[in-house]
Design an enzyme around this catalytic site. Structure first.
Site, short mmCIF file in Angstrom:
data_model
loop_
_atom_site.label_atom_id
_atom_site.label_comp_id
_atom_site.label_asym_id
_atom_site.label_seq_id
_atom_site.Cartn_x
_atom_site.Cartn_y
_atom_site.Cartn_z
N GLU A 227 -1.99 0.85 13.22
CA GLU A 227 -3.11 1.23 12.65
C GLU A 227 -4.63 0.88 13.32
O GLU A 227 -5.48 1.62 13.39
CB GLU A 227 -3.24 0.60 11.30
N GLU B 200 0.91 -1.18 0.10
CA GLU B 200 0.02 -0.05 0.03
C GLU B 200 0.77 1.21 0.08
O GLU B 200 1.23 1.79 -1.09
CB GLU B 200 -0.81 0.02 1.25
#
Length: 937
Positions: free
Chosen positions: A733, A461
């Site tokens: 996260e 990502e």
């Protein structure tokens, strides 16, 4: 003492004197021990081409002062210095001169053509190109302009031209390409010279997208372009440019056999080509370089380059249960390994990277499709020092396979890389876990500020998610001088937005397909320019982004329609609310329509403020009216007259309060309900990406500092400190990226280096320590410390555009001492703890003593008839409950911890009716009796 101007700056990227504009703004800081010093005027002197000119600044301005001279010509060299006159009537000496060089070409001056390999055999193939040329006269000055669609490095006569990494970085290549400007005078001489460029695909050829949707967005093959302008002492000029038509540039292959951002890099040292970028190398086996697809004319760099910032040694060598060798560097970082190794020719060393261990082995599942693997094939010619060049990894642990002979941990170091920004902010307190949390935030920014503000640095990502930086920009701007980094990224945002009819994509650069609007994500268009004004007094960026701000706000107003509510459309919402299922992270407690409409108001409000700041009065009135219409609709739809939100979630209340949507007469009721919700949840966090940065502010503003303190210092999952207790060295996260049993969260999306939830650090700086800007660029400081219960001291220090400011407080007995350092040419508005009076002080060091806040009331007796609210408010009683339950049934203790609403209308005995047996309740009653007796009850 006479004032002394220092730190003169002309907006050149860190580590270089080249400026990207003919009219760079100037900033300087002044050092003086004269208290309450302000600048009344300044003189700026420009020396260039044997001429000297002086301009006067008849004001106290010293930050981003407009260029007071005629525009610089391309390639012009100048020396700038400044002297200041203070309110004491004394004029300083001149500052040390600052060299300024115009690092841009004239209009139409870029003539380099992109070139690459002649016949690549596979996509994204790394390569080399080179040329030799003669210089007919001695060199006076040589300037190199170079770029790539991909990543590159240039060597002149065998020496690399700079220490930058992965240049030119990642921009939306279809709209904007960056070039570096480098002085290479010292590397050239009259006679024969050589230039070589090594390159790889990096972001330009990466496969972007998730799972089967991954594709190359920009190019199949990397390309490079170079323009070298050599000025001779006799007044003549020689120019060397890349082209693929005359055969002067030759292309070949080097030792890098494969390279990718996600995959890692493979290097075969047997293919090393000594001297390939120096004069005399035999390139007879190479082919003429091939013309690549035409690209945009590149712009000069304005943002900080990426560099190798530091090295970390191996902390521990681990032998895993499967017998593998894993290195622990003690810190989750972004970079790559550097090896010093020797061994037989053809021997292969393989390096795999990951952020965590799971079951004692390298935890690679969160990497998804990113191999994050580097390989080195040895040449067998003695000791070799090697690190990958065109890739990077996010990791704390590295698995080493195939090391020749006995492994020596001193032979491997981790090289930390990121955008080279000046560190400007620090925070310390008496709470060790909070201090570690703050350090984790710092490392999270370091790892994710690598040309682009990314969400994470390790998996497949590493994208510039707009929502993440929108919430983190204030923290980022305190910790590091992030102005030019974020300003450059905003340029890319505006370009992507323009190509999407006003829609701000989820990510910038956008590689995920057609852009769609999403609240809190697209609002980066209005929030980040506002932050740059607030923290750096950067009005030029606000002006440059104004059309982006209005385009986004107009789009939102259109989506809100006649009801002035953004309803029924796709939203990320309060992303990663801890109650959301692992694979459905948007299913938050706060309703997505409420979150969306709150952001329509916020963007309209910020756009109105920007218009007023820029003198666009008609726009300011119009957007203020729009904001008020959205505000009225929000209040009518989502807030009851009694001060209750229709979406009864922590984030809902925080949005209404911190965005100033709710009127002041409802703040007390909204704040009280928010505090109740936090208590009901056991003082555990109940917010995601949207609510987390603002919940502590919402509690503090409404008189619930004690609740904010409990929320901050909570160590149970979910909380800010739970990851710290689990050994985290960056911000995660998810609140539970790693579960308490040490296993990785089962969701498909799990990272251990995400800065978004670390946005709480801005509250630590502004509120706990008490250091905030009251005017743009900290021209006036807001000194308003709020000592937290249980803390004995806290301090924040920030290198503002005017100089170093610091605010701290310490508690000794019944006295609280507050200290503040106010930089020259600024002042501070001070509100001391326990008072409402506002003091105004000038520059210098100040100290005040006030009565320390009264300690929390002594807890009373506790038994099974005590309310659940009273139990959770009594930390000792709560700990006793979990201890006793856990001794008999850990499962029951966990169920009570996670599935209890800690409300005042229900007793502990009622809650335990089905959760604990009679013997357990008897033991708990006895433990409470002992606790009450010890308290004198």
């Amino acid at each position: 003492m006479t004032a002394r101007p220092v730190a003169l700056d002309a907006e050149a990227p860190r580590g270089t004197s080249f400026v990207a504009t003919p009219t760079p703004r100037l900033s300087w800081r002044t050092e003086t021990e004269t208290p309450d010093w302000t600048q009344t005027a300044a003189e700026v002197e420009l020396s260039s081409a044997g001429q000297t000119r002086t301009a006067t600044v008849d004001s106290s301005d010293s930050v981003l002062v407009p260029w007071p001279f005629e525009a610089l010509a391309p390639g012009q060299d100048a020396a700038v210095r400044v002297r200041v006159t203070g309110s004491d009537g004394v004029t300083s000496d001149w500052s040390e001169p600052l060299t300024v060089r115009a690092g841009f070409l004239p209009e139409g001056g870029w003539r380099a053509e992109p070139i690459g390999l002649t016949s690549p055999t596979r996509p994204a193939e790394p390569g080399l190109v080179r040329t030799e040329f003669d210089l007919p006269a001695p060199v006076r000055r040589a300037t190199l302009f170079a770029t790539a669609t991909g990543a590159y490095q240039v060597a002149v006569n065998g020496t690399d031209v700079d220490d930058q990494v992965l240049k030119p970085g990642w921009t939306p290549y279809q709209y904007r390409l960056i070039h570096e400007t480098t002085d290479v005078t010292a590397l050239l001489a009259q006679g024969r010279n050589a230039v070589g460029i090594r390159f790889a695909g990096a972001w330009a050829t990466e496969l972007f997208g998730f799972r089967a949707n991954a594709r190359r967005v920009y190019a199949e093959q990397p390309s490079v372009a170079l323009q070298l302008i050599v000025e001779h002492t006799d007044g003549t000029t020689t120019e060397i440019v890349t082209n693929g038509t005359d055969g002067t540039w030759r292309a070949g292959h080097g030792p890098i056999t494969a390279s990718g951002i996600y995959a890692g890099e493979s290097h075969d040292a047997r293919l090393d080509l000594p001297g390939w970028s120096a004069v005399g190398f035999d390139d007879g086996g190479w082919s003429p370089a091939h013309p690549a697809e035409p690209t945009l004319v590149p712009e000069p760099r304005t943002s900080p380059p990426v560099r190798r910032i530091e090295q970390l040694a191996v902390v521990e060598v681990i032998t895993t249960p499967s017998g593998r060798t894993v290195l622990d560097f003690g810190q989750n970082l972004v970079g790559r390994l550097r090896l010093t190794v020797s061994g037989p020719a053809g021997h292969t060393i393989t390096l795999r990277h990951a952020e965590v261990l799971e079951d004692g082995e390298l935890g690679v599942r969160p990497l998804r499709a990113a191999a994050a693997t580097d390989t080195l094939i040895l040449a067998g010619v003695g000791e070799q020092v090697w690190e990958p060049e065109f890739s990077f990894h996010g990791f704390r642990y590295a698995e080493v396979d195939g090391w020749p002979g006995e492994f020596d941990p001193a032979a491997v170091v981790a090289v930390v890389i990121h955008s080279d920004m000046e560190r400007t902010g620090w925070f310390t307190s008496s709470h060790d876990l909070v201090d570690r949390l703050h350090e984790n935030v710092v490392w999270g920014q370091r790892g994710n500020f690598l040309y682009v503000p990314t969400d994470c640095p390790q998996r497949d990502e590493r994208l510039g998610w707009t929502g993440d930086i929108q919430v983190f920009a204030p923290t980022a701007s305190f910790l590091f001088d992030s102005r030019t980094f974020l300003s450059s990224w905003l340029t890319d945002l505006a370009l992507e937005q323009r190509g999407a009819d006003g829609v701000v994509p989820f990510i910038v650069p956008n590689v995920l397909g057609p852009a769609r609007p999403a609240a809190a994500w697209g609002d980066a268009a209005t929030v980040v320019p506002t932050v740059l004004l607030e923290r750096f007094a950067d009005r030029r960026t606000l002006e440059a982004q104004y059309s982006s701000m209005t385009a986004w706000t107009d789009l939102l107003l259109g989506l809100a329609g006649e009801r002035h509510l953004w309803e029924g459309r796709f939203q990320f919402g309060d992303w990663l609310d801890p109650s959301a299922p692992p694979d459905r992270p948007a299913e938050a407690k706060a309703h997505p329509d409420l979150v969306a409409t709150a952001h329509v108001f916020r963007s309209a409000d910020l756009t109105a403020r920007a218009a007023a700041e820029l003198g666009r009065e008609a726009d300011a009135v119009a957007y203020r009216e729009h904001a008020e219409q959205v505000q009225a609709a929000f209040l009518a739809e989502y807030v009851t007259p009694a001060g209750r939100m229709m979406s009864d979630a922590q984030t809902s209340y925080a949005l209404a309060l911190v965005f100033d949507i709710a009127p002041p007469d409802q703040h007390a009721a909204l704040g009280a309900r928010l505090a109740d919700l936090v208590r009901e949840n056991g003082y555990r966090i109940g917010t995601g990406f949207v609510g987390t940065p603002i919940i502590a502010d919402a509690l503090t503003r409404t008189g619930h500092l004690d609740v904010a303190a409990r929320l901050l210092t909570q160590t149970e999952c979910p909380s800010w400190l739970y990851p710290v207790t689990m050994g985290a060295t960056t911000v995660w996260e998810r609140w539970d990226s790693m579960l308490p049993d040490g296993s990785i969260n089962p969701g498909q999306m799990t990272s251990f280096n995400h800065y978004a939830l670390g946005a709480i650090a801005d509250w630590l700086h502004r509120t706990v320590a008490g250091l905030a800007p009251a005017e743009p660029g900290y021209r006036t400081l807001d000194v308003r410390p709020r000592p937290l219960p249980g803390f004995t001291h806290a301090r924040a220090e920030h290198r503002t555009p005017h100089g170093t400011a610091a605010v701290g407080w310490s508690r000794e007995g019944e006295t609280l001492t507050v200290t503040a350092t106010v930089p020259p040419n600024t002042r501070a508005r001070v509100v001391l703890p326990g008072t409402d009076e506002e003091l105004t002080v000038g520059s210098g060091t100040h100290s005040w003593s006030v009565p320390a806040p009264a300690p929390a009331r002594t807890p009373g007796p506790v038994d099974l008839d005590t309310s659940l609210a009273a139990v959770i408010d009594d930390e000792e009683a709560y700990a006793t409950l979990l201890r006793v339950l856990g001794e008999d049934s850990p499962e029951a203790a966990e169920a009570v911890r996670t599935h209890t609403a800690w409300v005042p209308g229900r007793t502990l005995g009622e809650r335990l009716e089905m959760a604990a047996g009679g013997a357990t309740k008897d033991r708990l009653a006895e433990a409470y009796a002992q606790l009450s007796a010890a308290r004198g009850h």
